[in-house]
Design a protein around this motif. Structure first.
Motif, mmCIF file in Angstrom:
data_model
loop_
_atom_site.group_PDB
_atom_site.id
_atom_site.type_symbol
_atom_site.label_atom_id
_atom_site.label_comp_id
_atom_site.label_asym_id
_atom_site.label_seq_id
_atom_site.Cartn_x
_atom_site.Cartn_y
_atom_site.Cartn_z
ATOM 1 N N LYS A 56 26.925 -15.432 -8.182
ATOM 2 C CA LYS A 56 26.859 -15.752 -6.760
ATOM 3 C C LYS A 56 28.255 -15.938 -6.184
ATOM 4 C CE LYS A 56 24.139 -19.196 -6.019
ATOM 5 N NZ LYS A 56 23.228 -20.338 -6.046
ATOM 6 N N ALA A 57 28.338 -16.077 -4.876
ATOM 7 C CA ALA A 57 29.624 -16.203 -4.193
ATOM 8 C C ALA A 57 30.382 -17.462 -4.604
ATOM 9 C CB ALA A 57 29.422 -16.204 -2.686
ATOM 10 N N ASP A 58 29.662 -18.527 -4.989
ATOM 11 C CA ASP A 58 30.339 -19.761 -5.406
ATOM 12 C C ASP A 58 30.774 -19.729 -6.871
ATOM 13 O OD1 ASP A 58 27.866 -19.978 -6.602
ATOM 14 O OD2 ASP A 58 27.433 -21.986 -5.847
ATOM 15 N N GLY A 59 30.553 -18.614 -7.570
ATOM 16 C CA GLY A 59 31.013 -18.460 -8.942
ATOM 17 C C GLY A 59 30.013 -18.878 -10.004
ATOM 18 N N THR A 60 28.787 -19.199 -9.600
ATOM 19 C CA THR A 60 27.779 -19.606 -10.578
ATOM 20 C C THR A 60 26.754 -18.496 -10.780
ATOM 21 O OG1 THR A 60 26.374 -20.625 -8.884
ATOM 22 C CG2 THR A 60 27.991 -22.047 -9.977
ATOM 23 N N THR A 61 26.029 -18.595 -11.863
ATOM 24 C CA THR A 61 24.961 -17.648 -12.158
ATOM 25 C C THR A 61 23.762 -18.414 -12.702
ATOM 26 O OG1 THR A 61 24.396 -15.616 -13.335
ATOM 27 C CG2 THR A 61 25.799 -17.178 -14.489
ATOM 28 N N ALA A 62 22.583 -17.853 -12.585
ATOM 29 C CA ALA A 62 21.361 -18.527 -13.009
ATOM 30 C C ALA A 62 21.198 -18.472 -14.528
ATOM 31 C CB ALA A 62 20.146 -17.882 -12.353
ATOM 32 N N VAL A 63 20.626 -19.543 -15.072
ATOM 33 C CA VAL A 63 20.270 -19.577 -16.486
ATOM 34 C C VAL A 63 18.814 -19.135 -16.578
ATOM 35 C CG1 VAL A 63 20.015 -21.012 -18.537
ATOM 36 C CG2 VAL A 63 21.879 -21.447 -16.950
ATOM 37 N N LEU A 64 18.571 -18.052 -17.306
ATOM 38 C CA LEU A 64 17.232 -17.515 -17.484
ATOM 39 C C LEU A 64 16.720 -17.883 -18.864
ATOM 40 C CD1 LEU A 64 17.987 -13.971 -16.082
ATOM 41 C CD2 LEU A 64 16.957 -15.862 -14.860
ATOM 42 N N CYS A 65 15.431 -17.745 -19.075
ATOM 43 C CA CYS A 65 14.838 -18.089 -20.358
ATOM 44 C C CYS A 65 13.838 -17.002 -20.751
ATOM 45 C CB CYS A 65 14.149 -19.441 -20.264
ATOM 46 S SG CYS A 65 13.534 -20.054 -21.829
ATOM 47 N N ARG A 66 14.035 -16.417 -21.923
ATOM 48 C CA ARG A 66 13.111 -15.407 -22.428
ATOM 49 C C ARG A 66 12.206 -16.078 -23.468
ATOM 50 N NH1 ARG A 66 16.315 -11.115 -24.004
ATOM 51 N NH2 ARG A 66 16.018 -10.249 -21.943
ATOM 52 N N ILE A 67 10.914 -16.024 -23.221
ATOM 53 C CA ILE A 67 9.928 -16.615 -24.123
ATOM 54 C C ILE A 67 9.178 -15.479 -24.799
ATOM 55 C CG2 ILE A 67 7.902 -18.091 -24.287
ATOM 56 C CD1 ILE A 67 8.903 -19.452 -21.716
ATOM 57 N N MET A 93 -4.536 -16.301 -38.552
ATOM 58 C CA MET A 93 -3.464 -15.437 -38.145
ATOM 59 C C MET A 93 -2.246 -16.276 -37.766
ATOM 60 S SD MET A 93 -3.541 -12.623 -35.176
ATOM 61 C CE MET A 93 -2.072 -12.312 -34.289
ATOM 62 N N ARG A 94 -1.096 -15.860 -38.207
ATOM 63 C CA ARG A 94 0.132 -16.578 -37.937
ATOM 64 C C ARG A 94 0.720 -16.131 -36.604
ATOM 65 N NH1 ARG A 94 5.188 -17.252 -42.060
ATOM 66 N NH2 ARG A 94 6.371 -18.580 -40.677
ATOM 67 N N SER A 95 1.184 -17.091 -35.821
ATOM 68 C CA SER A 95 1.730 -16.809 -34.505
ATOM 69 C C SER A 95 3.235 -17.091 -34.505
ATOM 70 C CB SER A 95 1.044 -17.683 -33.461
ATOM 71 O OG SER A 95 1.582 -17.451 -32.194
ATOM 72 N N THR A 96 3.988 -16.259 -33.788
ATOM 73 C CA THR A 96 5.427 -16.480 -33.651
ATOM 74 C C THR A 96 5.743 -16.897 -32.226
ATOM 75 O OG1 THR A 96 5.831 -14.172 -33.113
ATOM 76 C CG2 THR A 96 5.963 -14.788 -35.430
ATOM 77 N N PHE A 97 6.738 -17.749 -32.086
ATOM 78 C CA PHE A 97 7.129 -18.282 -30.786
ATOM 79 C C PHE A 97 8.629 -18.504 -30.784
ATOM 80 C CE2 PHE A 97 8.010 -21.978 -28.076
ATOM 81 C CZ PHE A 97 7.482 -21.535 -26.884
ATOM 82 N N SER A 98 9.322 -18.019 -29.762
ATOM 83 C CA SER A 98 10.755 -18.277 -29.656
ATOM 84 C C SER A 98 11.160 -18.411 -28.193
ATOM 85 C CB SER A 98 11.572 -17.176 -30.324
ATOM 86 O OG SER A 98 11.440 -15.975 -29.603
ATOM 87 N N ILE A 99 12.201 -19.215 -27.978
ATOM 88 C CA ILE A 99 12.764 -19.442 -26.650
ATOM 89 C C ILE A 99 14.234 -19.075 -26.715
ATOM 90 C CG2 ILE A 99 13.278 -21.151 -24.893
ATOM 91 C CD1 ILE A 99 10.934 -22.772 -25.942
ATOM 92 N N LEU A 100 14.671 -18.195 -25.823
ATOM 93 C CA LEU A 100 16.065 -17.762 -25.795
ATOM 94 C C LEU A 100 16.634 -17.949 -24.391
ATOM 95 C CD1 LEU A 100 18.484 -16.295 -27.157
ATOM 96 C CD2 LEU A 100 17.510 -14.196 -26.248
ATOM 97 N N PRO A 101 17.459 -18.981 -24.183
ATOM 98 C CA PRO A 101 18.121 -19.115 -22.884
ATOM 99 C C PRO A 101 19.338 -18.197 -22.819
ATOM 100 C CG PRO A 101 18.646 -20.993 -24.269
ATOM 101 C CD PRO A 101 17.688 -20.126 -25.041
ATOM 102 N N TYR A 102 19.589 -17.613 -21.651
ATOM 103 C CA TYR A 102 20.729 -16.726 -21.462
ATOM 104 C C TYR A 102 21.095 -16.690 -19.986
ATOM 105 C CZ TYR A 102 17.495 -13.143 -19.771
ATOM 106 O OH TYR A 102 16.556 -12.444 -19.053
ATOM 107 N N ILE A 103 22.269 -16.121 -19.688
ATOM 108 C CA ILE A 103 22.681 -15.951 -18.301
ATOM 109 C C ILE A 103 22.871 -14.470 -18.020
ATOM 110 C CG2 ILE A 103 23.778 -18.217 -18.130
ATOM 111 C CD1 ILE A 103 26.487 -16.796 -18.359
ATOM 112 N N ASN A 104 22.710 -14.106 -16.766
ATOM 113 C CA ASN A 104 22.928 -12.734 -16.330
ATOM 114 C C ASN A 104 24.316 -12.659 -15.722
ATOM 115 O OD1 ASN A 104 22.790 -10.146 -15.453
ATOM 116 N ND2 ASN A 104 20.924 -10.389 -14.255
ATOM 117 N N ARG A 105 25.300 -12.234 -16.521
ATOM 118 C CA ARG A 105 26.689 -12.223 -16.090
ATOM 119 C C ARG A 105 26.947 -11.217 -14.965
ATOM 120 N NH1 ARG A 105 30.006 -15.109 -19.642
ATOM 121 N NH2 ARG A 105 29.000 -15.558 -21.621
#
Length: 71
Positions: free
Chosen positions: A17-28, A1-13
């Motif tokens: 945060k108060a300092d102007g940054t946001t976390a980088v999330l990763c969807r696997i 059986m063939r398996s699929t795998f992908s990694i997608l980094p993204y940010i939640n705009r």
């Protein structure tokens, strides 16, 4: 059986945060089942390149590349 795998980094705009940054999330995705985890990396939304999934600052981008290798 063939398996699929992908990694997608993204940010939640919508959660900047108060300092102007946001976390980088990763969807696997494995065989159509997805899971989201945080990377522990923060960046400003204007430094995020969504088409390439990279950060414009070299230090943070290297941290993101190391995280993707470890996954």
């Amino acid at each position: 059986m063939r398996s699929t795998f992908s990694i997608l980094p993204y940010i939640n705009r919508s959660k900047v945060k108060a300092d102007g940054t946001t976390a980088v999330l990763c969807r696997i995705t494995i065989d159509g089942k997805s899971s989201t985890i945080t990377t522990g990396i923060y960046c400003r939304p204007e430094d995020w390149n969504s088409s390439k999934g990279t950060i414009r600052t070299v230090r943070e981008n290297n941290r993101l590349q190391e995280f993707k290798k470890s996954v």
